[in-house]
Motif scaffolding. Sequence first.
Motif: not given
Length: 293
Positions: A87-95, A209-214, A220-226, A251-253
């Motif tokens: 739920q935190c991942f989804e709230r953060a809008g991450v992949k 090559n997508s490292w910066n986005d990862i 973002s997920a870290l912050n959503a988790i608190g 990629y996906i988390l």
Amino acid sequence: MITKRIVKKVGAVRTPTMFRSMILSRHPSHRCLRAQYKNLPLSKYRSVIRFGSTTEVEDTIAKGGKRIEINSVQSIKNSSCKLLMKQCFERAGVKTAPRYINGDFTNWKNENYPIVAKNHFGSKGSGNTLIKNEQEFEAWQRGKTISHYIFEKFVNYGHEFRLHVSENGCFYTCRKALKSDCPEDQKWRHHDDTSVWLLETNENFHKPNSWNDIVRDCVSALNAIGADVLSFDVKVQTPTTNGLRRPYQDYILIECNSASSMDNGTGELSICAQKYIEEIPKILEIKINQLNR
């Protein structure tokens, strides 16, 4: 005339009391961070750092005291429960992998096989099952409470990385590469029993090559988790497909971990532990600056 000289006694300058962080963890590899090992620097501020622990400390700032918290109790709960984490991942809008939320579960399964069933409180891969079709699902579900699981679409990306992340970004990473003798039916998952850990300096690390986005999504997920510091397992497409280099590796988390091992099996201080010893003072500095604003 005799002049009496008056000398004022100057008291000794008091040295401020200094503290090392309290470590709350049951993981033996975190011993190196405890105060008696003196690997973490002293600070004017009391602090507590949680690695997987939900133990409350009564003198924290959140409870009206003065002790700084790195990883609050709620952040540990969010990261330890697969449902709250997702739920935190989804709230953060991450992949992250699509999952069943509501609606017709039977139709969702049939449209998304293979799927992964994940127990809310599984760890180190326990409680996770790859289910390829309806027959396998029927066999798997016997004797289980379905509400104790989340269900995700299985995303078959070939590489997996673990990123250790703070607000500052990724401070340590490894690639989890499948062992050459990994059984065929276990190749869908990357865990200690199926994988070897490759450092970033290894020629087979293959930084995406997508490292910066990862990294951005992990923060973002870290912050959503608190939380203040966690590790993230991330599945990434291989660098090439059909002999051609991919222009972008998707990629996906998968999940996050609040108590990752820092052990290297040698009994000596691991590179991972060294990186935490370097990063924790930076995290504390951020928290102190927030206090003093």
